[in-house]
Design a protein around this motif. Sequence first.
Motif, PDB file in Angstrom:
ATOM      1  N   SER A  49       0.829  -1.200   0.000  1.00  0.00           N
ATOM      2  CA  SER A  49       0.000   0.000   0.000  1.00  0.00           C
ATOM      3  C   SER A  49       0.867   1.256   0.000  1.00  0.00           C
ATOM      4  N   GLN A 108       2.540   1.772  -3.419  1.00  0.00           N
ATOM      5  CA  GLN A 108       1.604   2.206  -4.459  1.00  0.00           C
ATOM      6  C   GLN A 108       1.497   3.728  -4.514  1.00  0.00           C
ATOM      7  N   CYS A 109       1.837   4.391  -3.427  1.00  0.00           N
ATOM      8  CA  CYS A 109       1.783   5.856  -3.401  1.00  0.00           C
ATOM      9  C   CYS A 109       2.717   6.473  -4.430  1.00  0.00           C
ATOM     10  N   MET A 157       0.722   7.240  -7.641  1.00  0.00           N
ATOM     11  CA  MET A 157      -0.619   7.802  -7.491  1.00  0.00           C
ATOM     12  C   MET A 157      -0.569   9.309  -7.273  1.00  0.00           C
ATOM     13  N   ALA A 174      -5.988  10.694  -6.679  1.00  0.00           N
ATOM     14  CA  ALA A 174      -6.186   9.241  -6.631  1.00  0.00           C
ATOM     15  C   ALA A 174      -6.087   8.718  -5.203  1.00  0.00           C
ATOM     16  N   ILE A 175      -5.214   9.297  -4.414  1.00  0.00           N
ATOM     17  CA  ILE A 175      -5.051   8.871  -3.016  1.00  0.00           C
ATOM     18  C   ILE A 175      -6.339   9.100  -2.233  1.00  0.00           C
ATOM     19  N   SER A 189      -9.288   9.364  -3.304  1.00  0.00           N
ATOM     20  CA  SER A 189     -10.474   8.684  -3.843  1.00  0.00           C
ATOM     21  C   SER A 189     -10.354   7.158  -3.765  1.00  0.00           C
ATOM     22  N   ARG A 190      -9.346   6.660  -3.051  1.00  0.00           N
ATOM     23  CA  ARG A 190      -9.206   5.208  -2.882  1.00  0.00           C
ATOM     24  C   ARG A 190     -10.375   4.664  -2.072  1.00  0.00           C
ATOM     25  N   ASN A 191     -10.653   3.398  -2.251  1.00  0.00           N
ATOM     26  CA  ASN A 191     -11.761   2.771  -1.537  1.00  0.00           C
ATOM     27  C   ASN A 191     -11.377   2.272  -0.148  1.00  0.00           C
ATOM     28  N   SER A 221      -4.526   6.524   3.994  1.00  0.00           N
ATOM     29  CA  SER A 221      -3.940   6.659   2.656  1.00  0.00           C
ATOM     30  C   SER A 221      -3.250   8.007   2.500  1.00  0.00           C
TER      31      SER A 221
END
Length: 86
Positions: free
Chosen positions: A35, A38-39, A42, A46-47, A49-51, A57
């Motif tokens: 996780s 992945q930053c 992004m 996008a950060i 608006s992650r689920n 995040s």
Amino acid sequence: VNNPTYIVIISLLLVFVLGCRSLEVGVDTPYYYNSFMQCASMSFKAIISRNIEVGFSLFQYIIYKTSANFQFFNIVVASIYIFTVS
């Protein structure tokens, strides 16, 4: 123990132990590593608006932009935890 010096020394040792742990320690550490990494690819939009947990995040994103080192991230998390409870 009410000695502030003792509390600070023990707290720093705990931060070091917790912050410098390996990816093989714990079942969720690889998830946090993935996780965190992945930053890198992004955007801020996008950060947020992650689920998954938006606050965490965003925290990961800010730490990643400061230092892309996962051990640094672990040390920051350990510091927040240890100094909050000590």
